[in-house]
Design a protein around this motif. Structure first.
Motif, PDB file in Angstrom:
ATOM      1  N   LEU A   1      -5.713  -0.753  15.739  1.00  0.00           N
ATOM      2  CA  LEU A   1      -5.400   0.636  16.060  1.00  0.00           C
ATOM      3  C   LEU A   1      -6.132   1.582  15.113  1.00  0.00           C
ATOM      4  CD1 LEU A   1      -1.533   0.255  16.531  1.00  0.00           C
ATOM      5  CD2 LEU A   1      -3.305   0.176  18.298  1.00  0.00           C
ATOM      6  N   ASP A   2      -6.172   2.858  15.481  1.00  0.00           N
ATOM      7  CA  ASP A   2      -6.786   3.868  14.627  1.00  0.00           C
ATOM      8  C   ASP A   2      -6.000   3.996  13.327  1.00  0.00           C
ATOM      9  OD1 ASP A   2      -8.657   4.343  16.586  1.00  0.00           O
ATOM     10  OD2 ASP A   2      -7.535   6.016  17.469  1.00  0.00           O
ATOM     11  N   MET A   3      -6.712   4.163  12.228  1.00  0.00           N
ATOM     12  CA  MET A   3      -6.069   4.289  10.917  1.00  0.00           C
ATOM     13  C   MET A   3      -5.570   5.718  10.712  1.00  0.00           C
ATOM     14  SD  MET A   3      -6.167   1.304   9.378  1.00  0.00           S
ATOM     15  CE  MET A   3      -5.828   0.566  10.961  1.00  0.00           C
ATOM     16  N   THR A   4      -4.480   6.067  11.393  1.00  0.00           N
ATOM     17  CA  THR A   4      -3.878   7.389  11.275  1.00  0.00           C
ATOM     18  C   THR A   4      -2.449   7.262  10.772  1.00  0.00           C
ATOM     19  OG1 THR A   4      -3.075   7.377  13.563  1.00  0.00           O
ATOM     20  CG2 THR A   4      -5.290   8.256  13.176  1.00  0.00           C
ATOM     21  N   LEU A   5      -1.954   8.351  10.177  1.00  0.00           N
ATOM     22  CA  LEU A   5      -0.600   8.335   9.635  1.00  0.00           C
ATOM     23  C   LEU A   5       0.429   8.116  10.738  1.00  0.00           C
ATOM     24  CD1 LEU A   5       1.153   8.675   7.098  1.00  0.00           C
ATOM     25  CD2 LEU A   5       1.201  11.140   7.556  1.00  0.00           C
ATOM     26  N   VAL A   6       0.166   8.683  11.912  1.00  0.00           N
ATOM     27  CA  VAL A   6       1.089   8.511  13.032  1.00  0.00           C
ATOM     28  C   VAL A   6       1.191   7.046  13.430  1.00  0.00           C
ATOM     29  CG1 VAL A   6       1.473   9.061  15.459  1.00  0.00           C
ATOM     30  CG2 VAL A   6       0.720  10.841  13.881  1.00  0.00           C
ATOM     31  N   ASN A   7       0.060   6.350  13.492  1.00  0.00           N
ATOM     32  CA  ASN A   7       0.082   4.925  13.826  1.00  0.00           C
ATOM     33  C   ASN A   7       0.743   4.102  12.735  1.00  0.00           C
ATOM     34  OD1 ASN A   7      -1.097   5.089  16.357  1.00  0.00           O
ATOM     35  ND2 ASN A   7      -3.178   4.874  15.570  1.00  0.00           N
TER      36      ASN A   7
ATOM     37  N   PHE B   1       9.554   5.382   2.074  1.00  0.00           N
ATOM     38  CA  PHE B   1       8.523   6.093   2.841  1.00  0.00           C
ATOM     39  C   PHE B   1       7.142   5.476   2.604  1.00  0.00           C
ATOM     40  CE2 PHE B   1       5.619   9.763   3.527  1.00  0.00           C
ATOM     41  CZ  PHE B   1       5.856   9.923   4.883  1.00  0.00           C
ATOM     42  N   VAL B   2       6.823   5.198   1.342  1.00  0.00           N
ATOM     43  CA  VAL B   2       5.522   4.579   1.035  1.00  0.00           C
ATOM     44  C   VAL B   2       5.440   3.187   1.658  1.00  0.00           C
ATOM     45  CG1 VAL B   2       4.034   3.744  -0.825  1.00  0.00           C
ATOM     46  CG2 VAL B   2       5.232   5.921  -1.080  1.00  0.00           C
ATOM     47  N   GLY B   3       6.551   2.434   1.592  1.00  0.00           N
ATOM     48  CA  GLY B   3       6.553   1.103   2.180  1.00  0.00           C
ATOM     49  C   GLY B   3       6.350   1.138   3.679  1.00  0.00           C
ATOM     50  N   MET B   4       6.923   2.141   4.343  1.00  0.00           N
ATOM     51  CA  MET B   4       6.714   2.286   5.779  1.00  0.00           C
ATOM     52  C   MET B   4       5.235   2.508   6.086  1.00  0.00           C
ATOM     53  SD  MET B   4      10.010   4.679   6.723  1.00  0.00           S
ATOM     54  CE  MET B   4       9.351   5.122   8.333  1.00  0.00           C
ATOM     55  N   ILE B   5       4.574   3.327   5.291  1.00  0.00           N
ATOM     56  CA  ILE B   5       3.155   3.606   5.525  1.00  0.00           C
ATOM     57  C   ILE B   5       2.309   2.353   5.291  1.00  0.00           C
ATOM     58  CG2 ILE B   5       1.178   4.933   4.699  1.00  0.00           C
ATOM     59  CD1 ILE B   5       3.077   7.225   4.118  1.00  0.00           C
ATOM     60  N   LEU B   6       2.575   1.638   4.182  1.00  0.00           N
ATOM     61  CA  LEU B   6       1.793   0.441   3.875  1.00  0.00           C
ATOM     62  C   LEU B   6       2.020  -0.648   4.919  1.00  0.00           C
ATOM     63  CD1 LEU B   6       2.270   0.248  -0.011  1.00  0.00           C
ATOM     64  CD2 LEU B   6       0.297   1.112   1.276  1.00  0.00           C
ATOM     65  N   ASN B   7       3.271  -0.836   5.307  1.00  0.00           N
ATOM     66  CA  ASN B   7       3.569  -1.844   6.324  1.00  0.00           C
ATOM     67  C   ASN B   7       2.937  -1.484   7.661  1.00  0.00           C
ATOM     68  OD1 ASN B   7       5.754  -2.617   8.673  1.00  0.00           O
ATOM     69  ND2 ASN B   7       5.494  -4.274   7.192  1.00  0.00           N
ATOM     70  N   GLY B   8       3.048  -0.202   8.043  1.00  0.00           N
ATOM     71  CA  GLY B   8       2.445   0.238   9.296  1.00  0.00           C
ATOM     72  C   GLY B   8       0.936   0.160   9.270  1.00  0.00           C
ATOM     73  N   ARG B   9       0.345   0.395   8.121  1.00  0.00           N
ATOM     74  CA  ARG B   9      -1.112   0.299   7.989  1.00  0.00           C
ATOM     75  C   ARG B   9      -1.584  -1.131   8.222  1.00  0.00           C
ATOM     76  NH1 ARG B   9      -5.165  -0.790   4.356  1.00  0.00           N
ATOM     77  NH2 ARG B   9      -6.960   0.655   4.403  1.00  0.00           N
ATOM     78  N   GLN B  10      -0.848  -2.077   7.684  1.00  0.00           N
ATOM     79  CA  GLN B  10      -1.212  -3.475   7.879  1.00  0.00           C
ATOM     80  C   GLN B  10      -1.104  -3.863   9.350  1.00  0.00           C
ATOM     81  OE1 GLN B  10      -2.468  -5.535   5.694  1.00  0.00           O
ATOM     82  NE2 GLN B  10      -2.528  -7.305   7.080  1.00  0.00           N
ATOM     83  N   VAL B  11      -0.025  -3.428  10.017  1.00  0.00           N
ATOM     84  CA  VAL B  11       0.153  -3.740  11.438  1.00  0.00           C
ATOM     85  C   VAL B  11      -0.946  -3.083  12.273  1.00  0.00           C
ATOM     86  CG1 VAL B  11       1.685  -3.467  13.417  1.00  0.00           C
ATOM     87  CG2 VAL B  11       2.637  -4.048  11.189  1.00  0.00           C
ATOM     88  N   ALA B  12      -1.247  -1.813  11.965  1.00  0.00           N
ATOM     89  CA  ALA B  12      -2.301  -1.114  12.702  1.00  0.00           C
ATOM     90  C   ALA B  12      -3.654  -1.799  12.527  1.00  0.00           C
ATOM     91  CB  ALA B  12      -2.369   0.344  12.242  1.00  0.00           C
ATOM     92  N   LYS B  13      -3.905  -2.303  11.328  1.00  0.00           N
ATOM     93  CA  LYS B  13      -5.167  -3.007  11.067  1.00  0.00           C
ATOM     94  C   LYS B  13      -5.239  -4.300  11.854  1.00  0.00           C
ATOM     95  CE  LYS B  13      -7.996  -4.773   7.245  1.00  0.00           C
ATOM     96  NZ  LYS B  13      -8.055  -4.973   5.769  1.00  0.00           N
ATOM     97  N   GLU B  14      -4.129  -5.038  11.911  1.00  0.00           N
ATOM     98  CA  GLU B  14      -4.104  -6.308  12.651  1.00  0.00           C
ATOM     99  C   GLU B  14      -4.247  -6.091  14.143  1.00  0.00           C
ATOM    100  OE1 GLU B  14      -0.464  -8.096  11.521  1.00  0.00           O
ATOM    101  OE2 GLU B  14      -1.125  -8.674   9.507  1.00  0.00           O
TER     102      GLU B  14
END
Length: 748
Positions: A469-475, A453-466
């Motif tokens: 996208l908005d820095m939200t948990l859903v993104n 679960f934590v890895g999904m959030i960290l990986n998604g955060r990196q993709v959203a940043k690239e």
């Protein structure tokens, strides 16, 4: 039987296509160079390419994508090309593309379609193209000021043939009970259509193209690596005795059959963020506990399979949300007057996803009532009887410790579980004298859950940043790579398990590696089936079975009936393809814009989207070729045919309830979606009570049949003439007048 069916089918198809030229492959791109022998200002299609399907379906519209160059080559002095192929006295200049370009597509001298291409979309513009008849032919593309003549060779087949690969696979799997062979037969049949009815080419490309590509795909390779890592971890945990230790802890909650099922249901709700993770984590954590409670593998597989895909598809914070938002966004932009955000639209469709929502409640209802029906009832009775026989000796010899036999059946001690659990026997049986410590299982599996679960959030955060996208948990969750996170967590948990085992001196390093490799070997057959299922999915996409099903939607349907039809089509397509995402991507652009054009009702628009999102899950919980089905058989573990035999009646019951009481009644405004959900739940409760039975009470007649026999005896069945007594036939001392009314009614 199955092989005979396939051979007969191939003979029939070969005889009907004898006039068709059999060639080994189709040309995906055929680019003509500039070799004109006449004076012209446009070179012959330099830089133009066309994306074509591998096969056309007769009478079915398919998209053809035209790619244009950045510039067009022009000759400045109109000179001719000499016999040696070299231009004499000519100068070539590169000119920008016009703003718009007229195009035509011809076949055998007949104009098929024409229109205008835009320079702004030169990287790829989709054109809808329909071919009639079947066989091979050539398409000629003309683009004004850009392309004088571009030729593509194509091949078309009767549209109804496209459904045969998944259909034959399902039929062969049912009758032959050889899933791997059935999948390969379906792949071969698809190749037979794709490669112009050439059986030799079809046989070769079944293996060197489709099976190889199934493994070479990066997303598939991630799943294979993650599955093998998790399988090795499971082998280590089982060999260490940690599964037995964890079973002792969970046994405090799972004291009976009912409580064991409720524990499984509760854990499925906790692992909500991904369907693969849900099935693998819950399945491998609790399967020993289920066995100790007398729950059959079939029942346990049904619980995790019924809950894994639905909950991941519904919860807004899951690995599915990104695909759902992207699918909705692509369809909503084609509807005028709709300014709804795609994420909000996806949330609004949740109450209309009747099938996945009710599928989530079904295992809970079944566990609380404690009754089953159909093939599952038979299997549960056998498992309950076997469980009782294993515990009878312990209970009879230890009355002081165990007390009287509980009506709901107590759990087996973990030491007895190996007698029932096949996967625990043999090479993965814990060594004698090894302490069965619960944390040797709980710690690795907890790491898998948390790190995933934590890895999904960290990986998604990196993709959203690239992607900005908005820095939200859903993104974060919607744009993550959930399988990569599962790989990280499984690898980390394996290293932690190694340290735990070495510190406790349970294993030496060679023993640890031996147990890990054995765990990987246990997954070999399911992984081969999974690879073959991927290959069949590619075949189904290439022969465009989904396009043929989708094209069957009549244009004259009432707008209220469209969501109902969408739900049914989504179920059929997802069952045939085994892919929820593929079903969504095909039906959403067809159904949702159609509803948007016919009505301004947002409720109906939300229901249309909910019907597709919901119906697309059907295949994931019952289709033989679905990834989730294969992973369930891997995680439970159970044979695929055995699982589908017991799972299918439950799933088809749920889908029948949700289509009738949900999709149909809500679409025609009989009541709102929430009332529909409530009625679906009540209907399932009533159905289980009427036709279900307790596995522990084999002599009980279901209420439905009790009521049926009552009506038959009291209303429908008339007494024979010789049994209809009258006062004249009675003895003098037993005349009707001498009897009471109750006595008379019992006599007559």
């Amino acid at each position: 039987m199955g092989v005979s069916i396939l051979l007969v089918l191939l003979v029939v198809l070969s005889s009907t296509s004898s006039a068709i030229s059999s060639e080994s492959s189709l040309m995906d791109y055929f680019l003509l160079a500039d070799n004109s022998s006449s004076s012209t200002n446009v070179t012959r299609c330099s830089g133009v390419s066309v994306d074509l399907p591998k096969v056309f379906l007769s009478g079915v519209a398919v998209p053809v994508t035209i790619h244009l160059p950045d510039y067009v080559s022009r000759t400045l002095n109109g000179s001719e090309t000499g016999d040696n192929g070299n231009e004499d006295n000519s100068t070539v200049d590169l000119m920008p593309l016009p703003e718009s370009m007229y195009y035509e597509i011809h076949r055998s001298g007949k104009l098929l379609v024409n229109g205008t291409l835009s320079r702004s979309q030169r990287d790829g513009q989709a054109v809808s193209l329909t071919l009639s008849g079947h066989g091979h032919s050539q398409l000629l593309f003309y683009i004004q000021d850009v392309c004088e003549e571009h030729v593509e060779e194509v091949f078309s087949i009767p549209a109804w043939l496209s459904i045969f690969p998944p259909l034959v696979t399902i039929i062969l799997a049912i009758f032959s009970k050889q899933v791997l062979v059935s999948l390969c037969a379906g792949i071969f049949l698809g190749c037979f259509f794709l490669f112009r009815y050439n059986p030799l080419t079809a046989f070769l490309h079944t293996y060197d193209m489709y099976l190889v590509n199934a493994v070479a795909d990066q997303g598939h390779a991630e799943i294979l690596v993650g599955t093998f890592l998790l399988g090795g971890l499971i082998g280590v945990v089982q060999k260490s005795g940690g599964a037995y230790g964890l079973a002792k802890i969970l046994r405090r909650l799972a004291k009976t059959r009912r409580s064991s099922q409720l524990v499984a249901v509760g854990m499925c709700f906790l692992v909500f963020f991904d369907d693969y993770s849900n099935i693998l984590i819950v399945g491998n954590t609790l399967r020993s506990v289920m066995t100790s409670s007398g729950i059959s593998k079939n029942k346990f597989a049904s619980i995790i399979h019924s809950m894994g895909p639905p909950i991941a598809s519904i919860v807004p914070i899951s690995s599915w949300i990104g695909v759902e938002i992207g699918t909705a966004k692509g369809a909503l932009k084609h509807i005028d007057g709709i300014n709804e955000e795609p994420f909000i639209y996806v949330i609004q469709t949740i109450p209309y996803r009747f099938f996945p929502v009710i599928m989530l409640f079904f295992p809970l209802i079944s566990a609380l009532i404690g009754w089953d029906f159909g093939p599952m009832l038979k299997v549960e009775r056998e498992s309950s009887h076997k469980h009782r026989s294993l515990t009878s000796t312990v209970q009879s010899n230890s009355v002081a410790n165990y007390g009287s036999v509980a009506e709901s059946e107590p759990c087996l001690e973990p030491e007895l579980m190996s007698k029932e659990e096949d996967v625990q026997a043999g090479a993965l049986e814990p060594k004698k004298g090894v302490p069965q410590r619960w944390f040797n299982s709980a710690v690795p599996f907890l790491i898998v859950m948390v790190v995933t679960f934590v890895g999904m959030i960290l990986n998604g955060r990196q993709v959203a940043k690239e992607q900005g996208l908005d820095m939200t948990l859903v993104n974060f969750v919607g744009n993550c790579d959930a399988v990569a996170a599962l790989i990280w967590s499984s690898a980390l948990a394996t290293w932690v398990a190694l340290i735990l085992m070495l510190l406790q001196k349970i294993f030496t390093f060679p023993e640890f590696m031996e147990a890990w490799v054995i765990g990987v070997k246990e997954l070999l057959e399911p992984v081969l089936i999974l690879i073959s299922a991927w290959a069949l999915g590619s075949i189904v996409a290439d022969v465009q079975a989904s396009s043929w099903v989708a094209s069957s939607i009549p244009a004259s349907f009432k707008v209220e009936a469209i969501p109902v039809l969408a739900s049914i089509l989504a179920c059929v397509m997802s069952y045939a393809t085994g892919s929820a995402f593929g079903t969504m991507s095909i039906l959403f652009p067809l159904i949702v814009p159609l509803v948007g054009k016919k009505t301004s009702s947002k409720a109906l628009l939300h229901q249309a989207g909910g019907a597709i999102f919901g119906g697309a899950i059907f295949g994931n919980v019952v289709a033989p070729i679905a990834d989730d089905t294969i992973l369930t058989t891997l995680s439970a573990p159970i044979a695929l045919t055995d699982h589908l035999k017991t799972q299918s009646p439950y799933v088809f019951l749920v889908v029948a309830n949700t289509v009738i009481l949900g999709d149909v009644m809500v679409a025609f405004d009989c009541y709102n979606a929430y009332v529909g959900l409530l009625l679906c739940i009540l209907s399932l409760v009533a159905t289980i009570i009427l036709i279900g039975q307790s596995p522990q009470q084999p002599g009980r007649t279901p209420l439905f049949f009790r009521f049926y026999y009552f009506l038959k005896s009291k209303i429908w069945k008339k007494p024979p003439a010789e049994q209809q007594f009258t006062g004249a036939l009675l003895p003098s001392d037993l005349t009707e007048n001498s009897l009471t009314g109750d006595q008379t009614s019992r006599l007559i």
